[in-house]
Design a protein around this motif. Structure first.
Motif, PDB file in Angstrom:
ATOM      1  N   MET A 112      42.133   0.851  46.497  1.00 33.62           N
ATOM      2  CA  MET A 112      43.220   1.074  45.545  1.00 33.62           C
ATOM      3  C   MET A 112      44.197  -0.100  45.676  1.00 33.62           C
ATOM      4  O   MET A 112      44.672  -0.396  46.754  1.00 33.62           O
ATOM      5  CB  MET A 112      43.912   2.401  45.892  1.00 33.62           C
ATOM      6  N   ASP A 113      44.472  -0.746  44.559  1.00 32.05           N
ATOM      7  CA  ASP A 113      45.431  -1.858  44.610  1.00 32.05           C
ATOM      8  C   ASP A 113      46.854  -1.321  44.439  1.00 32.05           C
ATOM      9  O   ASP A 113      47.066  -0.133  44.203  1.00 32.05           O
ATOM     10  CB  ASP A 113      45.094  -2.955  43.609  1.00 32.05           C
ATOM     11  N   ILE A 114      47.817  -2.203  44.564  1.00 40.31           N
ATOM     12  CA  ILE A 114      49.227  -1.770  44.577  1.00 40.31           C
ATOM     13  C   ILE A 114      49.654  -1.132  43.250  1.00 40.31           C
ATOM     14  O   ILE A 114      50.393  -0.162  43.239  1.00 40.31           O
ATOM     15  CB  ILE A 114      50.173  -2.919  44.988  1.00 40.31           C
ATOM     16  N   VAL A 115      49.154  -1.651  42.140  1.00 35.02           N
ATOM     17  CA  VAL A 115      49.517  -1.067  40.833  1.00 35.02           C
ATOM     18  C   VAL A 115      48.986   0.362  40.735  1.00 35.02           C
ATOM     19  O   VAL A 115      49.711   1.266  40.302  1.00 35.02           O
ATOM     20  CB  VAL A 115      48.984  -1.944  39.675  1.00 35.02           C
ATOM     21  N   GLU A 116      47.742   0.563  41.172  1.00 35.90           N
ATOM     22  CA  GLU A 116      47.180   1.915  41.160  1.00 35.90           C
ATOM     23  C   GLU A 116      47.975   2.834  42.074  1.00 35.90           C
ATOM     24  O   GLU A 116      48.231   3.991  41.744  1.00 35.90           O
ATOM     25  CB  GLU A 116      45.714   1.881  41.605  1.00 35.90           C
ATOM     26  N   ARG A 117      48.357   2.309  43.233  1.00 41.03           N
ATOM     27  CA  ARG A 117      49.121   3.109  44.197  1.00 41.03           C
ATOM     28  C   ARG A 117      50.488   3.496  43.626  1.00 41.03           C
ATOM     29  O   ARG A 117      50.916   4.645  43.738  1.00 41.03           O
ATOM     30  CB  ARG A 117      49.290   2.327  45.508  1.00 41.03           C
ATOM     31  N   ILE A 118      51.157   2.560  42.986  1.00 39.31           N
ATOM     32  CA  ILE A 118      52.468   2.851  42.386  1.00 39.31           C
ATOM     33  C   ILE A 118      52.319   3.901  41.290  1.00 39.31           C
ATOM     34  O   ILE A 118      53.085   4.868  41.230  1.00 39.31           O
ATOM     35  CB  ILE A 118      53.128   1.567  41.851  1.00 39.31           C
ATOM     36  N   ASN A 119      51.316   3.736  40.436  1.00 37.63           N
ATOM     37  CA  ASN A 119      51.083   4.728  39.374  1.00 37.63           C
ATOM     38  C   ASN A 119      50.736   6.093  39.958  1.00 37.63           C
ATOM     39  O   ASN A 119      51.160   7.128  39.436  1.00 37.63           O
ATOM     40  CB  ASN A 119      49.993   4.249  38.421  1.00 37.63           C
TER      41      ASN A 119
ATOM     42  N   THR B  70      58.950  -5.172  30.654  1.00 35.73           N
ATOM     43  CA  THR B  70      58.315  -5.904  31.752  1.00 35.73           C
ATOM     44  C   THR B  70      57.793  -4.941  32.806  1.00 35.73           C
ATOM     45  O   THR B  70      56.691  -5.114  33.334  1.00 35.73           O
ATOM     46  CB  THR B  70      59.316  -6.899  32.382  1.00 35.73           C
ATOM     47  N   ILE B  71      58.560  -3.908  33.095  1.00 38.88           N
ATOM     48  CA  ILE B  71      58.131  -2.906  34.088  1.00 38.88           C
ATOM     49  C   ILE B  71      56.864  -2.213  33.608  1.00 38.88           C
ATOM     50  O   ILE B  71      55.933  -1.984  34.383  1.00 38.88           O
ATOM     51  CB  ILE B  71      59.266  -1.909  34.388  1.00 38.88           C
ATOM     52  N   TYR B  72      56.789  -1.895  32.321  1.00 42.15           N
ATOM     53  CA  TYR B  72      55.563  -1.300  31.772  1.00 42.15           C
ATOM     54  C   TYR B  72      54.378  -2.244  31.941  1.00 42.15           C
ATOM     55  O   TYR B  72      53.264  -1.806  32.236  1.00 42.15           O
ATOM     56  CB  TYR B  72      55.737  -0.951  30.293  1.00 42.15           C
ATOM     57  N   LYS B  73      54.610  -3.535  31.754  1.00 46.01           N
ATOM     58  CA  LYS B  73      53.534  -4.513  31.942  1.00 46.01           C
ATOM     59  C   LYS B  73      53.049  -4.497  33.389  1.00 46.01           C
ATOM     60  O   LYS B  73      51.852  -4.598  33.650  1.00 46.01           O
ATOM     61  CB  LYS B  73      53.997  -5.920  31.552  1.00 46.01           C
TER      62      LYS B  73
ATOM     63  N   SER C  70      50.762  -7.675  34.097  1.00 49.94           N
ATOM     64  CA  SER C  70      51.603  -8.695  34.696  1.00 49.94           C
ATOM     65  C   SER C  70      51.662  -8.418  36.197  1.00 49.94           C
ATOM     66  O   SER C  70      51.663  -7.262  36.616  1.00 49.94           O
ATOM     67  CB  SER C  70      53.002  -8.638  34.080  1.00 49.94           C
ATOM     68  N   SER C  71      51.715  -9.464  36.990  1.00 45.80           N
ATOM     69  CA  SER C  71      51.769  -9.299  38.448  1.00 45.80           C
ATOM     70  C   SER C  71      53.157  -8.843  38.872  1.00 45.80           C
ATOM     71  O   SER C  71      54.162  -9.382  38.411  1.00 45.80           O
ATOM     72  CB  SER C  71      51.455 -10.621  39.146  1.00 45.80           C
ATOM     73  N   ILE C  72      53.177  -7.890  39.776  1.00 46.30           N
ATOM     74  CA  ILE C  72      54.446  -7.397  40.313  1.00 46.30           C
ATOM     75  C   ILE C  72      54.998  -8.457  41.256  1.00 46.30           C
ATOM     76  O   ILE C  72      54.295  -8.961  42.125  1.00 46.30           O
ATOM     77  CB  ILE C  72      54.251  -6.067  41.059  1.00 46.30           C
TER      78      ILE C  72
END
Length: 159
Positions: free
Chosen positions: A1-8, A43-46, A52-54
């Motif tokens: 799980m990458d960071i975007v998946e983890r945040i979601n 931008t946060i939605y991206k 977009s990279s966090i």
């Protein structure tokens, strides 16, 4: 799980919408190093959609908006949690130890004496003083306090 998946995943766990999360994050007023500006909702939605990279400087703010540690943004499996806790315990401060003790006390069932004591607290002058000070608290603090109190309420109901 990458960071975007983890945040979601954390957003879902916290029963937040992406809009609510974006508002919480923007309320903390993080500044991007490149622009010196707070990221827009768009931008946060991206970031959340993976388009977009966090930016690394946003991670502490993202963790705060989600009410988790920065470590929890990367992993939350039992092995990692145990290792993280062991690292903390190696040189724990008195303040950190106090937080852990208070958390353990929340988990342990109340004795009749403790129940009587907490009932008295409801009418105490200390509680009234806290209520009188609430109008001076910043909005993000009040939102986080409300969420945390609801979590504690639900936790106590489940015991």
């Amino acid at each position: 799980m990458d960071i975007v998946e983890r945040i979601n995943s954390l957003i879902k766990e916290k029963n937040l919408t992406k809009r609510e999360f974006a508002k919480r994050l923007r309320d903390l007023e993080p500044k991007l190093k490149t622009t010196g500006e707070t990221p827009t909702e768009k931008t946060i939605y991206k970031y959340l959609d993976g388009n977009s990279s966090i930016k690394v400087e946003l991670l502490p703010y993202i963790a705060e908006a989600l009410q988790v540690t920065e470590q929890e943004l990367f992993t939350y499996d039992k092995k990692s949690r145990k290792k993280y806790l062991q690292n903390i315990m190696r040189n724990i401060s008195q303040d950190e130890l106090k937080i852990i003790k208070n958390r353990i006390e929340l988990i342990e069932p109340e004795t009749p004496l403790e129940k009587e004591s907490s009932d008295r607290y409801k009418d105490s002058s200390e509680l009234k003083e806290i209520i009188e000070l609430l109008p001076y608290a910043p909005k993000p603090l009040l939102e986080n306090l409300k969420i945390k109190l609801k979590e504690i309420k639900e936790f106590n109901r489940s015991i």
